[in-house]
Design a protein around this motif. Structure first.
Motif, PDB file in Angstrom:
ATOM      1  N   UNK A  15      -1.666  -2.125  14.241  1.00 30.64           N
ATOM      2  CA  UNK A  15      -1.206  -3.430  14.713  1.00 30.64           C
ATOM      3  C   UNK A  15       0.305  -3.592  14.682  1.00 30.64           C
ATOM      4  N   UNK A  16       0.750  -4.858  14.686  1.00 32.89           N
ATOM      5  CA  UNK A  16       2.171  -5.157  14.786  1.00 32.89           C
ATOM      6  C   UNK A  16       2.975  -4.599  13.621  1.00 32.89           C
ATOM      7  N   UNK A  17       2.360  -4.464  12.455  1.00 32.30           N
ATOM      8  CA  UNK A  17       3.103  -4.102  11.248  1.00 32.30           C
ATOM      9  C   UNK A  17       3.294  -2.608  11.081  1.00 32.30           C
ATOM     10  N   UNK A  18       2.691  -1.791  11.936  1.00 29.16           N
ATOM     11  CA  UNK A  18       2.669  -0.355  11.687  1.00 29.16           C
ATOM     12  C   UNK A  18       3.798   0.400  12.344  1.00 29.16           C
ATOM     13  N   UNK A  19       4.653  -0.255  13.104  1.00 36.48           N
ATOM     14  CA  UNK A  19       5.711   0.442  13.819  1.00 36.48           C
ATOM     15  C   UNK A  19       6.996  -0.360  13.770  1.00 36.48           C
ATOM     16  N   UNK A  20       8.100   0.351  14.090  1.00 41.71           N
ATOM     17  CA  UNK A  20       9.393  -0.319  14.162  1.00 41.71           C
ATOM     18  C   UNK A  20      10.070  -0.435  12.805  1.00 41.71           C
ATOM     19  N   UNK A  21      11.184  -1.163  12.788  1.00 42.77           N
ATOM     20  CA  UNK A  21      11.931  -1.352  11.567  1.00 42.77           C
ATOM     21  C   UNK A  21      11.165  -2.142  10.528  1.00 42.77           C
ATOM     22  N   UNK A  22      11.375  -1.798   9.267  1.00 44.48           N
ATOM     23  CA  UNK A  22      10.741  -2.465   8.126  1.00 44.48           C
ATOM     24  C   UNK A  22       9.220  -2.373   8.159  1.00 44.48           C
ATOM     25  N   UNK A  23       8.698  -1.359   8.852  1.00 48.33           N
ATOM     26  CA  UNK A  23       7.235  -1.291   8.932  1.00 48.33           C
ATOM     27  C   UNK A  23       6.611  -0.925   7.593  1.00 48.33           C
ATOM     28  N   UNK A  24       7.368  -0.339   6.667  1.00 45.38           N
ATOM     29  CA  UNK A  24       6.810  -0.041   5.354  1.00 45.38           C
ATOM     30  C   UNK A  24       6.497  -1.328   4.594  1.00 45.38           C
ATOM     31  N   UNK A  25       7.445  -2.289   4.624  1.00 42.20           N
ATOM     32  CA  UNK A  25       7.226  -3.578   3.973  1.00 42.20           C
ATOM     33  C   UNK A  25       6.124  -4.350   4.691  1.00 42.20           C
ATOM     34  N   UNK A  26       6.152  -4.320   6.014  1.00 41.29           N
ATOM     35  CA  UNK A  26       5.161  -5.068   6.785  1.00 41.29           C
ATOM     36  C   UNK A  26       3.751  -4.533   6.549  1.00 41.29           C
ATOM     37  N   UNK A  27       3.600  -3.215   6.520  1.00 42.96           N
ATOM     38  CA  UNK A  27       2.278  -2.632   6.319  1.00 42.96           C
ATOM     39  C   UNK A  27       1.754  -2.915   4.919  1.00 42.96           C
ATOM     40  N   UNK A  28       2.609  -2.733   3.913  1.00 43.18           N
ATOM     41  CA  UNK A  28       2.173  -2.998   2.537  1.00 43.18           C
ATOM     42  C   UNK A  28       1.772  -4.456   2.351  1.00 43.18           C
ATOM     43  N   UNK A  29       2.566  -5.356   2.915  1.00 43.95           N
ATOM     44  CA  UNK A  29       2.228  -6.779   2.780  1.00 43.95           C
ATOM     45  C   UNK A  29       0.943  -7.115   3.523  1.00 43.95           C
ATOM     46  N   UNK A  30       0.715  -6.457   4.669  1.00 45.40           N
ATOM     47  CA  UNK A  30      -0.505  -6.726   5.431  1.00 45.40           C
ATOM     48  C   UNK A  30      -1.747  -6.230   4.683  1.00 45.40           C
ATOM     49  N   UNK A  31      -1.633  -5.093   4.001  1.00 45.49           N
ATOM     50  CA  UNK A  31      -2.754  -4.596   3.202  1.00 45.49           C
ATOM     51  C   UNK A  31      -3.133  -5.622   2.138  1.00 45.49           C
ATOM     52  N   UNK A  32      -2.134  -6.099   1.400  1.00 44.98           N
ATOM     53  CA  UNK A  32      -2.393  -7.104   0.366  1.00 44.98           C
ATOM     54  C   UNK A  32      -2.956  -8.380   0.982  1.00 44.98           C
ATOM     55  N   UNK A  33      -2.415  -8.779   2.130  1.00 43.97           N
ATOM     56  CA  UNK A  33      -2.831 -10.020   2.778  1.00 43.97           C
ATOM     57  C   UNK A  33      -4.286  -9.947   3.228  1.00 43.97           C
ATOM     58  N   UNK A  34      -4.666  -8.852   3.872  1.00 46.46           N
ATOM     59  CA  UNK A  34      -6.020  -8.733   4.403  1.00 46.46           C
ATOM     60  C   UNK A  34      -7.043  -8.647   3.277  1.00 46.46           C
ATOM     61  N   UNK A  35      -6.774  -7.818   2.269  1.00 45.52           N
ATOM     62  CA  UNK A  35      -7.726  -7.684   1.162  1.00 45.52           C
ATOM     63  C   UNK A  35      -7.860  -9.001   0.402  1.00 45.52           C
ATOM     64  N   UNK A  36      -6.723  -9.659   0.130  1.00 47.27           N
ATOM     65  CA  UNK A  36      -6.776 -10.929  -0.586  1.00 47.27           C
ATOM     66  C   UNK A  36      -7.522 -12.010   0.177  1.00 47.27           C
ATOM     67  N   UNK A  37      -7.232 -12.142   1.479  1.00 45.06           N
ATOM     68  CA  UNK A  37      -7.902 -13.174   2.276  1.00 45.06           C
ATOM     69  C   UNK A  37      -9.386 -12.882   2.435  1.00 45.06           C
ATOM     70  N   UNK A  38      -9.735 -11.611   2.623  1.00 47.31           N
ATOM     71  CA  UNK A  38     -11.139 -11.240   2.788  1.00 47.31           C
ATOM     72  C   UNK A  38     -11.940 -11.527   1.526  1.00 47.31           C
ATOM     73  N   UNK A  39     -11.382 -11.168   0.376  1.00 51.84           N
ATOM     74  CA  UNK A  39     -12.066 -11.438  -0.890  1.00 51.84           C
ATOM     75  C   UNK A  39     -12.183 -12.934  -1.141  1.00 51.84           C
ATOM     76  N   UNK A  40     -11.151 -13.678  -0.812  1.00 53.92           N
ATOM     77  CA  UNK A  40     -11.154 -15.135  -1.006  1.00 53.92           C
ATOM     78  C   UNK A  40     -12.263 -15.784  -0.183  1.00 53.92           C
TER      79      UNK A  40
END
Length: 674
Positions: A201-226
């Motif tokens: 998705x949007x977070x996997x490419x381009x500048x700062x994609x390391x921060x974007x991908x890591x934050x998206x992993x936390x976001x998806x797992x947290x929201x799904x569990x919630x």
């Protein structure tokens, strides 16, 4: 059904069996379709713009709107699967024989159905993704020949394929298990099924994609569990389950941390894609604001639940108030999920890619110059996954120590120092200049690797975290539902733990993976992917922790290995580690040469010489841990002999040295015969 509930109380069986299945099914499907409708509506706002930006022909309305619809239904089902599996594992207790009780069994069956729905949606999304990328109608993309070609060429098709595989495995395991401990397998595979889409998705490419991908992993797992946890406790309360108050209290604690994780990671991910000053100037930014508002509403509803409805659950036979407001919260959450899916289908604001360097596009950020000791210490880039883990581990450990101190119990200062030093090294290895330069230079990567697999696990093991947890956590008490302390004890002494702590398995995972990863071509094949670096770091930590838990662990372990055997395991394994370093220095070709040359770093260096340095680091890195291990083994050996001598003395005092007297009697009898 009767096989899993034969020892359950009759009133508990009646409560669970009286659950209105049709109502539950209608509620869950209503949530999924609400998410789908919102996702389609949001996608319709920006569909034309998205097609214009991609420059591909219009694949047709089935593809354009079928993608967000199935994605929303599938992700909602994934949330139900994860929440139901966690509910069965941790929110309600099992029976005394560790078989799931009726409520847990019903939850794991719901998890099986939801995982199957998630898998089917992922399979249907494969031809839709191929159709969208190619611009061809779905009738052409769904042909087997075209679909096979798309699998090799379109990343989205591979993403949905692996999602379907992991979800299907979760569904099959959830359908057949009866034991409480096996629910963790379902949890693991459902989480794995979320990772392919989290890493795309949007977070996997381009500048700062390391921060974007890591934050998206936390976001998806947290929201799904919630969301999934909320749905599970609402369904259980709707059936007036026996442990409903306990389940809601436990979910409330989990939801609190989910709110923090989802909120923080969502803000970080949004700021990477949209400057804060442009939030209201673009459709993507306005959708981000709408999602933030929805999460704030969910947080307020959750806080209200904590204050009012949990106490009401204790007194009401039918928890109508909790169920009513829980259903409202569930529908708001479903709409938020749909909004999130629509947001993922909406093009983010255009970024001037001409200003993004090749290095930044590859690893997510620029590097100012060649690595130096000063840059290692001062050039930080916080790792949201492992940096956060290091801080959380240190805080939780200190809380356990403080709890013991307040209770008047002692805890060795050396163990605390060792564990905190391990957390500090984990932070340095992933978030300091070492972590920043590791993806760009093989030698720095090897320094980080050696710290993660050789030094950090040793220090964490010497801290005795499991022993601390067992002493600091209160026992549940006889007849009470098991809590965290009992969960840890069950995990330590489970059959799975006995398998992974077998000396052969632990040694092969620790040393053998070095040869497979670097000399077997795996590293060269995956080094360009951010997900690969996350998995490598995780593997280094876990394999090192497992190996050192076996040889120098002071925590309870499923296998009792004598000190001489531990010494043999160390002396038999570490030479292979040294040979690996020598083999790395003697290789005639540069590993991942095309990747490292493609980074176009702003300074020149010899890749082959850098690789030889990395091999030398791997060869020499085992010396310091070896000294620590030898000292720890000698101390443990001495303590083991001392304990054995004391035990022998106590037994001798208790039975007046009967064993020695028996031996002397035997000698006297032999002497008479001779």
């Amino acid at each position: 059904m009767t096989r899993t509930s034969t020892s359950a109380p009759a009133d508990q069986q009646r409560d669970a069996m009286n659950e209105p299945r049709g109502v539950v099914t209608a509620i869950l499907w209503a949530g999924g379709w609400l998410a789908a409708v919102i996702a389609v509506a949001v996608t319709a706002i920006s569909a034309a713009t998205a097609l214009k930006l991609t420059g591909v022909p219009d694949p047709g309305p089935i593809t354009t709107y079928g993608l967000p619809m199935l994605t929303a239904i599938g992700e909602f089902a994934a949330a139900i699967a994860l929440g139901s599996a966690v509910f069965a594992a941790f929110f309600v207790p099992p029976q005394t024989d560790h078989v799931l009780d009726v409520g847990g069994y019903r939850a794991i069956r719901i998890a099986a159905t939801a995982s199957l729905v998630w898998s089917v949606c992922a399979v249907l999304l494969m031809p839709l993704a191929a159709s969208e990328v190619s611009g061809s109608p779905l009738s052409e993309a769904i042909l087997p020949k075209n679909l096979m070609t798309a699998y090799g060429q379109v990343a989205e098709v591979r993403t949905w394929f692996w999602t379907a595989v992991f979800a299907l495995v979760a569904a099959m395991v959830a359908r057949i298990i009866l034991k409480w401990g096996l629910t963790t397998i379902v949890i693991g595979f459902v989480v794995l099924s979320l990772m392919p889409s989290a890493l795309a998705g949007h977070s996997s490419a381009g500048g700062d994609h390391d921060v974007a991908t890591n934050s998206l992993i936390l976001h998806i797992v947290g929201a799904t569990l919630w969301l999934g946890g909320l749905a599970a406790v609402v369904v259980y309360a709707l059936s007036s389950g026996k442990w409903r108050a306990l389940a809601v209290r436990r979910f409330s604690r989990v939801a609190f941390w989910c709110i923090l994780v989802v909120g923080a990671s969502g803000v970080i991910n949004a700021l990477v894609r949209v400057p804060i000053g442009e939030l209201f100037d673009d459709t993507y930014g306005r959708l981000v604001v709408g999602k933030i508002v929805a999460l704030a509403v969910l947080g307020a509803l959750g806080a209200w639940h904590r204050r009012v409805t949990i106490a009401q659950l204790e007194s009401e036979e039918r928890p109508s108030l909790f169920v009513r407001f829980g259903l409202v919260e569930l529908m708001v959450f479903a709409a938020t999920f749909g909004l999130a899916v629509g947001l993922s289908r909406t093009p983010p604001p255009l970024i001037d890619t001409s200003e993004i360097s090749t290095t930044k596009n590859a690893i997510g950020y620029d590097l100012a110059g060649p690595p130096t000791f000063v840059r290692f210490l001062t050039d930080w880039r916080f790792d949201l996954i492992f940096g956060t883990a290091a801080i959380v581990l240190a805080v939780v450990y200190l809380r356990g120590v403080i709890r013991l101190r307040r209770r008047g119990d002692d805890w060795p200062v050396g163990r605390t120092f060792a564990f905190l030093l391990g957390c500090l090294l984990l932070l340095l290895a992933t978030s300091s200049g070492l972590g920043r330069y590791a993806p760009a230079m093989f030698s720095v990567h090897m320094i980080s690797h050696m710290l993660m697999s050789m030094m950090i696990p040793v220090l964490l093991i010497l801290g005795g975290p499991v022993t601390l947890a067992l002493r600091a956590l209160p026992p549940a008490g006889r007849g009470n539902p098991p809590g965290p302390r009992e969960w840890i004890q069950t995990g330590v002494h489970s059959g799975y733990s006995k398998f992974i702590t077998h000396p052969l398995f632990a040694s092969v995972m620790f040393v053998g993976s070095f040869y497979i990863l670097y000399l077997g071509g795996v590293y060269e094949a995956v080094v360009q992917y951010h997900a690969a670096h996350l998995l490598m770091n995780l593997h280094f930590l876990l394999s090192g922790y497992l190996f050192y838990w076996l040889v120098i662990g002071i925590d309870p372990a499923p296998r009792n290995v004598a000190p001489p055997a531990k010494l043999g395991i160390v002396l038999g394994s570490l030479p292979f580690h040294a040979f690996f370093g020598i083999a790395l220095m003697m290789t005639s070709a540069v590993i991942a040469e095309s990747y490292y040359r493609g980074l176009q770093l702003p300074w020149n260096y010899d890749l082959f010489a850098d690789q030889r340095v990395g091999g030398g680091i791997a060869w020499a890195a085992g010396e310091i841990p070896l000294v620590v291990i030898m000292l720890a083994l000698l101390v443990q050996w001495q303590k083991s002999d001392t304990r054995q001598a004391r035990r022998y003395d106590r037994n001798a005092e208790r039975d007046h040295d009967s064993e020695l007297e028996s031996y002397n009697d035997m000698l006297r009898e032999l002497n008479k015969r001779s």
